[in-house]
Design an enzyme around this catalytic site. Structure first.
Site, short mmCIF file in Angstrom:
data_model
loop_
_atom_site.label_atom_id
_atom_site.label_comp_id
_atom_site.label_asym_id
_atom_site.label_seq_id
_atom_site.Cartn_x
_atom_site.Cartn_y
_atom_site.Cartn_z
N PHE A 1 37.70 32.44 37.91
CA PHE A 1 37.87 33.15 39.09
C PHE A 1 37.21 32.73 40.34
O PHE A 1 36.65 31.65 40.27
CB PHE A 1 37.10 34.46 38.65
CG PHE A 1 37.51 35.44 37.67
CD1 PHE A 1 39.10 35.73 37.64
CD2 PHE A 1 36.93 36.10 36.62
CE1 PHE A 1 39.49 36.60 36.65
CE2 PHE A 1 37.26 36.56 35.63
CZ PHE A 1 38.74 37.04 35.65
N GLY B 1 35.05 34.10 42.00
CA GLY B 1 33.61 34.52 41.81
C GLY B 1 33.47 35.55 40.85
O GLY B 1 34.16 36.46 40.56
N MET B 2 32.18 35.65 40.30
CA MET B 2 31.90 36.75 39.33
C MET B 2 30.45 37.48 39.73
O MET B 2 29.57 36.68 39.60
CB MET B 2 31.92 36.46 37.82
CG MET B 2 31.76 37.54 36.81
SD MET B 2 32.83 38.90 36.91
CE MET B 2 31.96 40.22 36.53
N GLU B 3 30.51 38.77 39.70
CA GLU B 3 29.27 39.20 40.32
C GLU B 3 28.47 39.57 39.31
O GLU B 3 27.50 40.51 39.69
CB GLU B 3 29.74 40.51 41.19
CG GLU B 3 30.29 41.94 40.25
CD GLU B 3 31.69 41.64 39.83
OE1 GLU B 3 32.40 42.46 39.26
OE2 GLU B 3 32.52 40.57 40.20
N HIS C 1 32.03 38.88 49.47
CA HIS C 1 32.64 40.00 48.51
C HIS C 1 31.78 40.15 47.04
O HIS C 1 31.57 41.30 46.89
CB HIS C 1 34.03 39.28 47.96
CG HIS C 1 34.83 40.04 46.81
ND1 HIS C 1 35.76 41.14 47.51
CD2 HIS C 1 34.71 40.35 45.70
CE1 HIS C 1 36.19 41.46 46.36
NE2 HIS C 1 35.61 41.42 45.35
N GLU C 2 31.19 38.93 46.60
CA GLU C 2 30.29 39.18 45.27
C GLU C 2 29.09 39.75 45.62
O GLU C 2 28.76 40.59 44.94
CB GLU C 2 30.39 37.69 44.80
CG GLU C 2 31.42 37.01 44.35
CD GLU C 2 32.58 37.79 43.60
OE1 GLU C 2 32.01 38.77 42.86
OE2 GLU C 2 33.63 37.51 43.66
N HIS D 1 29.59 43.68 46.03
CA HIS D 1 29.58 44.09 44.41
C HIS D 1 28.04 44.67 43.96
O HIS D 1 28.04 45.38 43.02
CB HIS D 1 30.04 42.90 43.33
CG HIS D 1 31.71 43.20 43.14
ND1 HIS D 1 32.37 44.29 42.84
CD2 HIS D 1 32.43 42.33 43.12
CE1 HIS D 1 33.37 43.99 42.78
NE2 HIS D 1 33.62 42.56 42.96
N GLU E 1 36.65 47.56 43.20
CA GLU E 1 37.32 46.42 44.01
C GLU E 1 37.76 46.91 45.49
O GLU E 1 37.67 46.35 46.39
CB GLU E 1 38.10 45.57 43.25
CG GLU E 1 37.95 44.78 41.91
CD GLU E 1 36.99 43.67 42.31
OE1 GLU E 1 36.57 43.40 43.43
OE2 GLU E 1 36.56 43.22 41.20
N ASP F 1 42.90 43.18 31.45
CA ASP F 1 43.07 42.50 32.62
C ASP F 1 44.64 42.64 33.21
O ASP F 1 44.77 41.99 34.43
CB ASP F 1 43.12 40.94 31.64
CG ASP F 1 41.74 40.32 31.62
OD1 ASP F 1 40.79 41.10 31.95
OD2 ASP F 1 41.77 39.28 31.37
N TYR G 1 42.28 45.90 44.53
CA TYR G 1 41.65 45.08 45.62
C TYR G 1 42.13 45.74 46.99
O TYR G 1 41.49 46.24 48.02
CB TYR G 1 41.61 43.84 45.63
CG TYR G 1 41.27 43.17 44.52
CD1 TYR G 1 39.94 42.45 44.74
CD2 TYR G 1 41.61 43.16 43.13
CE1 TYR G 1 39.20 41.80 43.72
CE2 TYR G 1 41.10 42.48 42.14
CZ TYR G 1 39.83 41.91 42.23
OH TYR G 1 39.27 41.34 41.14
N ARG H 1 41.30 28.17 38.47
CA ARG H 1 40.99 29.48 38.91
C ARG H 1 42.44 30.06 38.89
O ARG H 1 43.57 29.59 39.27
CB ARG H 1 40.65 29.35 40.64
CG ARG H 1 40.12 30.61 41.08
CD ARG H 1 39.84 30.26 42.59
NE ARG H 1 39.81 31.57 43.26
CZ ARG H 1 39.61 31.60 44.66
NH1 ARG H 1 39.18 30.34 45.19
NH2 ARG H 1 39.29 32.48 45.32
N LYS I 1 43.85 32.45 40.08
CA LYS I 1 44.52 33.04 41.45
C LYS I 1 45.46 31.90 41.81
O LYS I 1 46.74 32.01 42.60
CB LYS I 1 43.51 33.18 42.45
CG LYS I 1 44.12 33.41 43.75
CD LYS I 1 42.98 33.73 44.93
CE LYS I 1 43.36 33.61 46.18
NZ LYS I 1 42.30 33.51 47.36
#
Length: 602
Positions: A265, A267-269, A293-294, A297, A316, A373, A381, A554, A556
């Protein structure tokens, strides 16, 4: 208005967990974990402090875990636990019989190679090339693959952990963290704020720390630390801007960990410690909206959490909106509007991709008997963000900010269903205002496909200038004569994403020679450019494309590029060849999406 269904012990039914929190649920866990790189295995014990009123059993989630021993309270006698049948992507329910006054259950366990949350990296897969690395990715339902838990976002608990690692490595968790190594290799972690299991995290590597302010810092491998500290220098300013918008940060420190490129990803919060991809280190701080963004969160998601994965948009949608408010506070409204416009483009593309399954474009999703998922799309988002922007536009920013502040204050450290949000919206903003109810029309946004008619699209003034330059180039002006000086990453992304679908070979070559896209050090620009290179079979870019796909994990970036390759016979051959080399570098989160694309093809 009664919002009691937000309590973790309430009657929320989560189709992605075997646990029955209304019968018995976890309140606190004390873990002991040992990290074994030679066997690529975690072994551990957990003391689970539970709440129940005379329940006969408690049910936890596991998937691919080996359960060695279970006892109750201080008793040494093992209890006969049982496992449910294995369910696809859910794993199994671990059923532990309870006595009337049982207060704790003790579980010994170890991970297996099926632990999809864990990625064990060899030294050559890291930046330093000398030490191994381990990181976890628990969202959405992978925490159950590395430790027994009630793996639902509706269930929150506090925890401690004693973690043993090789002495030359440093472990970090979503908890209070050490800033340097010790000689023993044993570290103690504590999380006093209750969190859901998907926010559990562990990383172990040859890591060093640099402060970014009084409350913020960054961890990274030594070779990356200087660049990371420069890139994230504004983190403390982001935190201060966030607090001015929506109230105090309630988690103590906010640190970042830069992971190896295989992290799936952006990022992961994870609370107190955001995991971040190195692909946002561009040298010019142009991709740090991901940090905003993170950080956001910490309020939307970590503080007020979606109760089930069907309610994922509550995490999101609010976070994207909040992220862009932070970026606006730091860099101005024109900058934020560029982010909104690019996000809107992504949303339109996703709506097109999901045309055959329109119900998947509702904010409230139906994920029964599906992997959660599948709900991780731009709908949650960007449609979520667009909905909140529409409310802001209709009620005014001052009133909307008051609403959001009350939302976070009312529901902090609880889990929120879409239905409860709709009740809160009605009571706090819409009650008695029939015209406003009609204008906002929450049901159309939440329960109907697509974007409601009449919704204004974002319009970035800076992109209008980019469009003029693109038009000039299409009309014959040389690429080297375009006015592109001082363009941000976002302007370049808008330029590339709005190129004509069909270009001449000479035009692709001209753009690359003028602007050096193939050799860009910016991962976002590279990923966008490679889509054009694949579409036009611009083979000069293929070695760089292969190097990018092998190095970066990643999702994405991976999904669009592999899909683009698969659109031609020649591209399919290349995609399968690259994937064979790259797959060992990818996390299970990425391979679970890519395997069906690439391994079932003839």
């Amino acid at each position: 208005m009664d919002y009691s269904n937000n309590n973790s012990s309430g009657s929320i039914i989560d189709p992605h967990s075997f646990s029955k929190p209304d019968v018995a649920h976890i309140r606190h866990v004390d873990w002991q974990l040992k990290v074994d790189f030679s066997q690529k295995k975690l072994t551990g014990t957990g003391v689970y402090h539970i709440h129940h009123e005379g329940a006969t059993e408690i049910v936890l989630d596991i998937h691919g875990l080996k359960i060695i021993r279970v006892t109750l309270d201080e008793q040494n006698e093992e209890v006969d636990f049982s496992l449910t049948e294995v369910a696809p992507f859910l794993g199994q329910g671990l059923r532990v019989p309870l006595q009337e006054n049982t207060g704790t259950i003790h579980i010994s366990f170890e991970t297996t190679p099926a632990a999809a949350a864990l990625q064990w990296l060899e030294p050559e897969q890291t930046t330093g090339k000398t030490e191994p690395f381990l990181f976890t990715q628990s969202q959405a339902i992978l925490a159950r693959t590395w430790l027994p838990c009630q793996d639902s976002p509706s269930i929150r608990f506090t925890y401690t952990a004693e973690v043993s690692v090789p002495p030359h490595l440093l472990p970090l968790m979503s908890a209070d963290n050490p800033q340097e190594k010790n000689k023993s290799g044993t570290y103690f972690f504590k999380m006093d704020q209750p969190i859901p299991s998907y926010l559990l995290s562990l990383a172990v590597g040859d890591l060093t720390f640099a402060p970014l302010g009084t409350r913020c810092g960054v961890y990274a491998e030594t070779a990356t630390l200087k660049d990371a500290a420069y890139e994230f220098e504004d983190t403390e300013k982001m935190l201060e801007a966030a607090e001015k918008l929506y109230g105090p940060y309630l988690w103590g420190r906010y640190d970042l960990l830069v992971l190896p490129p295989s992290f799936p990803f952006g990022g992961m919060e994870n609370p107190k410690l955001t995991f971040a991809t190195p692909t946002i280190i561009s040298g010019d701080r142009s991709l740090t909206s991901l940090v905003a963004h993170e950080l956001a969160h910490s309020w939307s998601g970590n503080l007020v959490t979606n109760a089930t994965w069907k309610d994922f948009w509550l995490n999101e949608g609010f976070t994207v909106y909040f992220e862009r408010r932070i970026m606006e506070a730091l860099y101005g409204p024109e900058y934020a509007e560029m982010l909104h416009t690019l996000g809107y483009q992504d949303l339109l593309h996703t709506l097109e991709e999901l045309e055959a399954t329109p119900q998947d474009t509702c904010l409230k999703l139906n994920l029964e008997n599906r992997d959660p998922d599948e709900g991780l799309t731009e709908i949650a988002y960007e449609k979520g963000n667009l909905f909140l922007r529409q409310i802001e536009r209709l009620v005014g920013r001052t009133r909307f900010d008051g609403f959001v502040n009350k939302y976070f204050g009312t529901f902090k450290f609880t889990s929120m269903t879409t239905a409860a949000f709709e009740q809160f919206l009605e009571k706090e903003l819409l009650n008695g205002y029939e015209e406003l109810q009609r204008q906002i029309n929450p049901a159309a946004w939440i329960h109907s496909p697509g974007i409601p008619a009449g919704t204004p699209a974002p319009k970035a003034l800076l992109f209008e200038k980019v469009s003029l330059e693109l038009q000039k180039w299409q009309e014959g002006t040389s690429a080297t004569e375009l006015h592109t000086q001082n363009w941000s990453t976002h302007e370049w992304l808008y330029f590339l994403s709005n190129l004509p679908r069909k270009l001449q070979k000479e035009q692709i070559e001209e753009l690359d020679q003028a602007f050096g896209f193939t050799n860009s050090g910016n991962s976002e620009i590279l990923a966008e450019w490679f889509k054009d290179a694949i579409r036009h079979q611009y083979k000069i870019a293929y070695p760089a494309l292969e190097a990018f796909l092998v190095r970066v994990g990643r999702r994405k970036f991976l999904m669009p590029l592999y899909k683009a390759l698969l659109e031609s016979e020649e591209g399919t051959t290349l995609a399968k060849s690259i994937y064979q080399k790259a797959r060992p570098n990818y996390h299970a989160v990425s391979t679970s999406s890519l395997d069906p694309l690439l391994q079932e093809r003839p």
